[in-house]
Design a protein around this motif. Structure first.
Motif, PDB file in Angstrom:
ATOM      1  N   LEU A 121     -21.855  22.978 -20.507  1.00 50.52           N
ATOM      2  CA  LEU A 121     -21.372  23.832 -21.592  1.00 50.52           C
ATOM      3  C   LEU A 121     -20.447  24.918 -21.058  1.00 50.52           C
ATOM      4  O   LEU A 121     -19.345  25.137 -21.577  1.00 50.52           O
ATOM      5  N   GLY A 122     -20.895  25.596 -19.974  1.00 53.44           N
ATOM      6  CA  GLY A 122     -20.091  26.663 -19.383  1.00 53.44           C
ATOM      7  C   GLY A 122     -18.753  26.151 -18.881  1.00 53.44           C
ATOM      8  O   GLY A 122     -17.713  26.767 -19.124  1.00 53.44           O
ATOM      9  N   VAL A 123     -18.787  25.004 -18.191  1.00 51.30           N
ATOM     10  CA  VAL A 123     -17.544  24.462 -17.644  1.00 51.30           C
ATOM     11  C   VAL A 123     -16.581  24.074 -18.770  1.00 51.30           C
ATOM     12  O   VAL A 123     -15.371  24.278 -18.663  1.00 51.30           O
ATOM     13  N   LEU A 124     -17.125  23.551 -19.874  1.00 48.36           N
ATOM     14  CA  LEU A 124     -16.259  23.189 -21.007  1.00 48.36           C
ATOM     15  C   LEU A 124     -15.570  24.434 -21.575  1.00 48.36           C
ATOM     16  O   LEU A 124     -14.366  24.402 -21.867  1.00 48.36           O
ATOM     17  N   VAL A 125     -16.312  25.529 -21.731  1.00 43.69           N
ATOM     18  CA  VAL A 125     -15.703  26.767 -22.231  1.00 43.69           C
ATOM     19  C   VAL A 125     -14.574  27.194 -21.298  1.00 43.69           C
ATOM     20  O   VAL A 125     -13.457  27.508 -21.736  1.00 43.69           O
ATOM     21  N   ALA A 126     -14.861  27.167 -19.972  1.00 43.84           N
ATOM     22  CA  ALA A 126     -13.839  27.573 -18.994  1.00 43.84           C
ATOM     23  C   ALA A 126     -12.620  26.655 -19.070  1.00 43.84           C
ATOM     24  O   ALA A 126     -11.475  27.117 -18.963  1.00 43.84           O
ATOM     25  N   MET A 127     -12.859  25.342 -19.290  1.00 48.44           N
ATOM     26  CA  MET A 127     -11.732  24.404 -19.364  1.00 48.44           C
ATOM     27  C   MET A 127     -10.865  24.669 -20.588  1.00 48.44           C
ATOM     28  O   MET A 127      -9.641  24.607 -20.515  1.00 48.44           O
ATOM     29  N   VAL A 128     -11.510  24.953 -21.721  1.00 50.22           N
ATOM     30  CA  VAL A 128     -10.743  25.257 -22.927  1.00 50.22           C
ATOM     31  C   VAL A 128      -9.895  26.495 -22.687  1.00 50.22           C
ATOM     32  O   VAL A 128      -8.697  26.531 -23.005  1.00 50.22           O
ATOM     33  N   ILE A 129     -10.492  27.523 -22.074  1.00 52.80           N
ATOM     34  CA  ILE A 129      -9.756  28.763 -21.808  1.00 52.80           C
ATOM     35  C   ILE A 129      -8.562  28.497 -20.895  1.00 52.80           C
ATOM     36  O   ILE A 129      -7.458  28.970 -21.122  1.00 52.80           O
ATOM     37  N   THR A 130      -8.757  27.678 -19.847  1.00 54.29           N
ATOM     38  CA  THR A 130      -7.670  27.398 -18.913  1.00 54.29           C
ATOM     39  C   THR A 130      -6.578  26.550 -19.561  1.00 54.29           C
ATOM     40  O   THR A 130      -5.392  26.715 -19.269  1.00 54.29           O
ATOM     41  N   THR A 131      -6.974  25.629 -20.447  1.00 54.03           N
ATOM     42  CA  THR A 131      -6.012  24.669 -20.975  1.00 54.03           C
ATOM     43  C   THR A 131      -5.188  25.208 -22.147  1.00 54.03           C
ATOM     44  O   THR A 131      -3.998  24.936 -22.256  1.00 54.03           O
ATOM     45  N   GLU A 132      -5.828  25.976 -23.027  1.00 56.76           N
ATOM     46  CA  GLU A 132      -5.122  26.451 -24.227  1.00 56.76           C
ATOM     47  C   GLU A 132      -4.247  27.651 -23.876  1.00 56.76           C
ATOM     48  O   GLU A 132      -4.456  28.763 -24.371  1.00 56.76           O
ATOM     49  N   SER A 133      -3.226  27.407 -23.041  1.00 57.37           N
ATOM     50  CA  SER A 133      -2.495  28.539 -22.484  1.00 57.37           C
ATOM     51  C   SER A 133      -1.674  29.283 -23.535  1.00 57.37           C
ATOM     52  O   SER A 133      -1.325  30.439 -23.339  1.00 57.37           O
ATOM     53  N   GLY A 134      -1.366  28.639 -24.672  1.00 60.84           N
ATOM     54  CA  GLY A 134      -0.645  29.323 -25.729  1.00 60.84           C
ATOM     55  C   GLY A 134      -1.422  30.546 -26.219  1.00 60.84           C
ATOM     56  O   GLY A 134      -0.850  31.585 -26.562  1.00 60.84           O
ATOM     57  N   TRP A 135      -2.729  30.432 -26.251  1.00 57.71           N
ATOM     58  CA  TRP A 135      -3.579  31.536 -26.702  1.00 57.71           C
ATOM     59  C   TRP A 135      -4.044  32.415 -25.559  1.00 57.71           C
ATOM     60  O   TRP A 135      -4.197  33.625 -25.709  1.00 57.71           O
TER      61      TRP A 135
END
Lengths: 314, 290
Positions: A121-135
């Motif tokens: 779960l934690g890694v998924l949150v971190a991945m979303v944060i890293t990937t959605e660079s527009g936001w």
């Protein structure tokens, strides 16, 4: 004296006195900053300790919630025009909601399985944060606007020292009080034996979920505070290594000991500052500290010291 | 059709590596009930030691052998210095110890080697093989063949040798194994050494394709764990199937859905499997007696 005030008040007063006296010893604003870092980390660690030490459930993805809080105060004002304080609240609500939604299936698991699921779960949150660079600005992170209250811009290490100290006092007060509520007693019951707790009529699933949500809110608020204090966020704050650091603070200080979490946070924040000379050795030493403390201080520092002083008194 | 075949091959190639990491997990878990999060670091060590030994002029096969030996020594040290002294600690404490070990090994690699990405030359040249419109790198065949060899060797050791029987006995019941004369501590040390060797071999085989650096271990460990979980923790056959399946899911997911979230697939798989079957797909269900 102890009986007049009760253990809780003694701890709170002692903590407040330490917070008030420490600045007298600080030669520069750098020390205010390090101390604020300790308060913020301790806040997140206390929340995690409610989940791990009290309710007996592990989370290896806790930095995910920390990251949600941190990015809420970055994204809220920048992209949505939210007031900073409102963004803190939104972050906390989002963290609580996420914990609530995934908590139920995840907390059915035990031991390794729970550890790995929370980690995922934690890694998924971190991945979303890293990937959605527009936001989020991607791997580079993004700036956080300075907090301003009633037209007064809050900045400077001294100011943040008192704000984070206040937050930690509130967090400590809440955690200490939780012990003597029916919820706190239910946590302890399911920590000792889930089956026994269930037999005694404790709604196990509900209380696990409660502990998870409380821990998530603590982490989220700590994340928001750190982001505003730094004026900057990056994905590391939501990362796996940060989750491990938070767990280490709790375990190093002592599972179930609120004071222990503050001590654990202090050790893990101050040590790398002292070790900046050995910057390249930081990970090596962090790993070493984790292994050695897990082998030789299985109960954690504060419970171990308490035991030693008890023995010495006899 | 050629696209499908291409995804299939690349999926099986990375899947074979995940399968080896998952095998390492299950081997250690089988013998000692420890989930060893430093498993990915053995893959990293395999790649890094080979790269640096090769760069120092050691012939490639010798460099690879050296890497396996280094990994085995570190695996044994991990057991003797960190796992054995913590006997009787809870599952979570042991997880934290192995996470500590993985951070320590990563830190050590960063000091001993460096922070750059490194590549090895492909073992038998880079001339691609064309098959039904798909392009196969010769190194992919090395990875698949090497993984198959490791799996068969492990199968032989576990099924046909006394050491294998000792591992199985230890896994089934530690006390009973000790009573019939199995040296349980040696079996556990062997499991750590063996899983380190398997991890290092995976690292050596894949480095010509995916590059290596001091910090590749974490993600590999997590994906290997997802694979082991997919197959049911503690089940070697399950680990191999889980690894290949995860590799294929990633490859097809990246090809047909979204490549930016390729790495997320392993975690979505972990969570999905745990939601549906908390003991893994092939794992046994256990009932706690009160």
């Amino acid at each position: 004296m102890l009986n007049v005030f009760g253990r809780r008040s003694v701890i709170l007063i002692a903590l407040a006195v330490v917070m008030a006296v420490l600045p007298l010893l600080f030669p520069s604003s750098y020390y205010f900053r390090v101390a604020s870092l300790v308060w913020v980390s301790a806040l997140a660690a206390i929340g995690l300790n409610i989940l791990m030490g009290k309710a007996g459930q592990v989370s290896l993805g806790h930095a995910g919630f920390f990251g949600i809080g941190a990015y809420a105060v970055a994204i809220g004002p920048a992209h949505l025009g939210l007031n900073a304080l409102l963004a803190v609240l939104v972050g906390a609500l989002l963290s609580a909601l996420l914990a609530f939604l995934v908590g139920r299936p995840i907390l059915r698991l035990k031991g390794h399985y729970l550890a790995i699921a929370t980690l995922g779960l934690g890694v998924l949150v971190a991945m979303v944060i890293t990937t959605e660079s527009g936001w989020t600005g991607g791997p580079d992170g993004m700036p956080v606007p300075k907090l301003s209250l009633f037209g007064w811009r809050i900045s400077g290490s001294n100011t943040w020292y008192w704000i984070t100290a206040g937050l930690l006092l509130i967090g400590t007060w809440f955690a200490l009080n939780l012990d003597d509520t029916p919820t706190g007693r239910a946590f302890r019951a399911l920590h000792d034996s889930e089956i026994a707790a269930r037999t005694a009529g404790v709604h196990v699933e509900r209380f696990k979920l409660q502990a998870f949500v409380i821990a998530a809110v603590y982490a989220s608020i700590a994340g928001s505070a750190l982001a505003m204090m730094n004026g900057f966020v990056n994905p590391d704050q939501a990362g796996f290594l940060h989750s491990v650091e938070l767990v280490t603070m709790v375990v190093l200080g002592g599972l179930g000991s609120i004071v222990g979490s503050i001590v654990g946070a202090a050790v893990l924040v101050v040590l790398p500052q002292l070790l900046t000379v050995f910057q390249d050795y930081e990970h090596f030493l962090l790993g070493l500290i984790i292994i050695v403390s897990m082998i030789f201080m299985r109960d954690g520092m504060v419970p171990m010291l308490a035991k030693l002083t008890m023995r010495a008194r006899r | 059709m050629s696209e499908l075949l291409q995804f299939l091959i690349s999926g099986l190639t990375v899947g074979a590596v995940y399968a080896l990491v998952a095998l390492g997990f299950t081997l250690v878990y089988h013998a000692s009930d420890v989930v060893n999060f430093a498993q990915g670091e053995f893959v990293m060590l395999g790649g890094m030691v080979t790269v640096f030994a090769y760069a120092a002029g050691v012939p490639l096969p010798l460099a690879a052998l050296l890497a396996v030996i280094v990994a085995v020594v570190i695996g044994l040290l991990l057991y003797w210095l960190a796992i054995a002294p913590a006997r009787g600690a809870s599952a979570v404490s042991l997880i934290i110890i192995t996470i500590g070990a993985s951070i320590l090994l990563r830190g050590a690699a960063q000091i001993v080697f460096d922070k750059q990405f490194h590549k090895l030359p492909a073992f038998s040249g880079d001339a691609p093989i064309h098959l039904l419109g798909a392009v196969i790198q010769p190194q992919s065949l090395w990875v698949l063949g090497g993984a198959a060899l490791v799996v068969l060797t492990l199968y032989y050791v576990m099924e046909r040798t006394l050491i294998g029987k000792a591992v199985v006995a230890t896994a089934a019941n530690r006390l009973a194994a000790r009573l019939v004369g199995v040296n349980v501590a040696t079996v556990m040390a062997l499991a750590f050494g063996g899983s380190a060797a398997i991890g290092a071999i995976a690292g050596i085989l894949i480095t010509p394709i995916t590059l290596t650096s001091y910090d590749v271990g974490t993600l590999l460990a997590l994906k290997g764990f997802a694979a082991a979980m997919l197959g049911g923790m503690g089940n070697p056959l399950g680990a191999v199937i889980g690894g290949l399946l995860l590799g294929l899911l990633e490859s097809f997911g990246a090809g047909y859905v979204s490549s930016t979230y390729k790495d997320a697939i392993a975690f979505i798989v972990i969570l999905a499997v745990l939601f549906v079957a908390p003991q893994g797909l092939v794992g046994r269900r256990t009932v706690e007696r009160v």
